[in-house]
Design a protein around this motif. Sequence first.
Motif, short mmCIF file in Angstrom:
data_model
loop_
_atom_site.label_atom_id
_atom_site.label_comp_id
_atom_site.label_asym_id
_atom_site.label_seq_id
_atom_site.Cartn_x
_atom_site.Cartn_y
_atom_site.Cartn_z
N ASP A 79 -59.65 -10.46 31.50
CA ASP A 79 -59.74 -8.77 31.72
C ASP A 79 -61.53 -8.34 31.53
OD1 ASP A 79 -56.93 -8.54 32.22
OD2 ASP A 79 -56.58 -8.78 29.86
N PHE A 80 -61.84 -9.28 30.74
CA PHE A 80 -63.30 -9.02 30.15
C PHE A 80 -64.15 -9.35 31.52
CE2 PHE A 80 -61.63 -9.00 26.03
CZ PHE A 80 -62.37 -8.04 25.49
N ASP A 82 -68.35 -0.10 28.70
CA ASP A 82 -67.00 -0.49 29.33
C ASP A 82 -66.05 -0.87 28.21
OD1 ASP A 82 -68.11 0.30 32.12
OD2 ASP A 82 -69.18 -1.35 31.78
N ALA A 134 -63.97 -6.55 34.08
CA ALA A 134 -64.64 -5.51 33.65
C ALA A 134 -66.20 -5.56 33.66
CB ALA A 134 -64.40 -4.96 32.06
N VAL A 143 -62.60 -2.62 27.18
CA VAL A 143 -61.60 -3.54 27.84
C VAL A 143 -60.23 -3.31 26.88
CG1 VAL A 143 -60.68 -5.90 28.19
CG2 VAL A 143 -63.15 -5.29 28.67
N GLU A 201 -64.65 -3.89 23.27
CA GLU A 201 -63.05 -3.91 23.44
C GLU A 201 -62.61 -2.91 22.38
OE1 GLU A 201 -62.00 -5.07 20.52
OE2 GLU A 201 -63.99 -5.97 19.92
#
Length: 386
Positions: free
Chosen positions: A133-134, A119, A137, A121, A96
């Motif tokens: 949201d995680f 990746d 992803a 977030v 994140e």
Amino acid sequence: MSEKAIYLDHAATSLPKPESVITAVTEGLRHAGNGSRGAYEAANWSGERLFRARLAFSRAFAVGDPSRVIFTHNASESLNLSLFGAIPPGARVLAEVSAHNSILRPLHALAKQRGIQVDFVLPRKDGRFFIEDFAAALQPDTRFFVFSHASNLSGNLNDLAAFGNFAHEHGLFFIVDAAQTAGLVPIDLQAMHIDCLCITGHKSLLGPQGTGLLCLGPGVELEPLKYGGTGSHSHSADMPEDYPDHLEAGTLNTPGICGLAAGLAEIQSQGMEQLFTRGLALAKMFYEGLREIPGIEFYGDYAETSARVPIVTLNLPRMDAARAADLLSTEWQIACRSGIHCAPRMHDFFGSSDRGSLRFSFAASNTEEEIEKAIQAVKILANLEE
């Protein structure tokens, strides 16, 4: 630090240190031999205190096995041990954008050296993160999840238990940066499904600089980051397989670890919840004293004060953050932090990368009188031209 100085930079390092910590470090300097390197009195003195410290921290963070508590120099070393020790070439990692450079730079290096994919977030309004949201992803090959318990920029505190459940449900290796929370907020490594808990000693644990911890979950195996002497299996060209020796090369900072253990004892004596509540109350007092001033921009979510650590980060309407910090120090003897705070991606999110920000961080050792003086000083600066 002078007696008149007002210290509001506890998120960088706690100050002043408790007398018990200073005494413990001094005692270590007077008596510590090289633990596990001999059977004489001074070596045994060190070995006993190192074991006591491991045991105390294994209980404090629900590690279970004291040998799974690894002593490091800081959270950065703990994170490097975890990231380089666990993540293989080509792996996919979920992270994140509030991550500190102690996460971002190792991930960048791993991307160059091992071809890993990361990746990131984004948060939502005010820098808050949401599990949905995680989940969105996640990729089929995501295997690792690196997460900050609290942001050192926004002060937002994340629900570690909920994110640990998320990691567990999706079979993710869970690495947690607890630099801003260890010593302030209860952390249960096993109940929260944490594989690597990365901790610094010099912040809310009240210990000396140059101390830290890496707490490992059951069954976690890491490749060493450093190689060298351990005092055990000395005929082997490889690092010992046994923990903690597998990850602890070289002589440990025994005086510092004595001080770190004393810091934990101080917290347990005063009560972690009481210390946390006191720090939050002072941070709220500071925020409430400034929030109505036109033009001041705050970073973070202040609506839910219980989901925060004692940090208030802001920018003034007409003055650069670095200039403001300098004036606060020279004119009012108020210590705070300006800059990017090693959190460049979070500054990108807030749109403050070009100017940084001004961060005030509080602890139970501060007083209401100090907070009132800081409020008045910031009010004056808010009305000054650059």
